[in-house]
Write an enzyme that holds these catalytic residues in place. Structure first.
Site, mmCIF file in Angstrom:
data_model
loop_
_atom_site.group_PDB
_atom_site.id
_atom_site.type_symbol
_atom_site.label_atom_id
_atom_site.label_comp_id
_atom_site.label_asym_id
_atom_site.label_seq_id
_atom_site.Cartn_x
_atom_site.Cartn_y
_atom_site.Cartn_z
ATOM 1 C CB SER A 20 -35.500 18.320 3.459
ATOM 2 O OG SER A 20 -35.253 16.949 3.425
ATOM 3 C CE1 TYR B 180 -36.082 17.969 -2.384
ATOM 4 C CE2 TYR B 180 -34.968 16.679 -0.538
ATOM 5 C CZ TYR B 180 -36.090 17.424 -1.159
ATOM 6 O OH TYR B 180 -37.237 17.497 -0.280
#
Length: 290
Positions: free
Chosen positions: A182, A195
């Site tokens: 990401s 995350y």
């Protein structure tokens, strides 16, 4: 505006879902799975891919693109049976075979079983896409419980590790491993601390595995999407954030899965034969220095 994608879609207004990983069939507007006019050219002809989180979002788009390029597909998903059935329908519509499995990638036994099932049903495995993930925003690190930290790492990192470990013996020379990391692995996120840490771990895992597997002829790369309109978004954020999702990027909009999946096609194909240990960045204009 890029192609037929809207800069802002008012239909997202007020939209949330209560359960992760979220349902694609409940989204309005539905994510774009494949770009209108996208033509396959046999770049993945007769290859076999296993895609985690393949029921919806980026995973669904990758599955359909792979099928259009000639690959058969195995899908892994957590619990969205109807989404998985729709993805299977879309793959089979492309004239390719599709199998699906429901289960929790945090369980190493399940990952081992998946690879065994792929070998039994397809006879081979050429491409592994580690795409499944979960995220839970918290304003302060003190608010991240032990259970949340453990679960996020188990899904995002441990599951990828378990599956890679099981799959490597089946991946023959020319095999490919692709992980979904990401943009937050590079720029961080104040409310997605755990995350972001898992996605940074996947970048490091990609680089390390690329070195470890290069002599076996297995390429290992990753894709680091920016804000993409997938079920994880309305099932993670409140209505206001969903409405304005992606507007802070240079392109002033969220991306669509159909704009990300071609990166996975490229990395899986011979077009990327001289690439390993690399990360592609379809992120709407965020500049990544490394």
């Amino acid at each position: 505006m890029s192609g037929s994608y809207r800069d802002k879609d008012e239909r997202r207004k007020g939209q949330t879902q209560e359960h992760q990983p979220g349902s694609e069939r409940a989204m309005e507007p539905p994510p774009a799975v494949i770009r209108e006019g996208y033509r396959g050219s046999g770049r993945l002809a007769n290859r076999v891919a296993l895609i985690t989180g393949g029921d919806s979002g980026i995973g669904r788009s990758v599955a359909v693109h792979y099928a259009r390029e000639g690959a058969d597909v195995g899908l892994v998903y957590l619990d969205e049976d109807q989404d998985a059935a729709e993805t299977r329908r879309l793959v089979e519509k492309e004239g390719r075979r599709c199998e699906s499995w429901r289960g929790d990638l945090a369980q190493s036994d399940f990952c081992n079983t998946l690879v065994s099932e792929m070998k039994q049903r397809f006879g081979r495995l050429d491409i592994l896409v580690n795409n499944a993930a979960e995220q839970h925003p918290r304003q302060r690190i003190e608010d991240i419980s032990d259970d949340q930290l453990r679960r996020t790492f188990e899904t995002n990192v441990f599951g990828s590790f378990y599956l890679i470990r099981a799959a490597v013996p089946l991946l023959r020379k020319g095999g490919v491993i692709i992980s979904t990391t990401s943009v937050v692995a590079y720029r961080g996120s104040a409310d997605l601390i755990d995350y972001s840490a898992t996605k940074g771990a996947l970048v490091s895992l990609t680089r390390s595995l690329a070195q470890a597997l290069v002599d076996e002829g297995i390429r290992v790369n990753a894709v680091a999407p920016g804000p993409i309109w997938t079920p994880l978004i309305p099932s993670t954020f409140d209505a206001e954030k969903v409405e304005h999702f992606g507007e802070d990027k240079p392109m002033k909009r969220a991306g669509q899965p159909a704009e990300v999946a071609p990166s996975y096609v490229f990395l899986a194909s011979e077009d990327a034969s001289y690439m390993t240990g690399q990360v592609l960045h379809p992120n709407g204009g965020d500049y990544m220095s490394t």
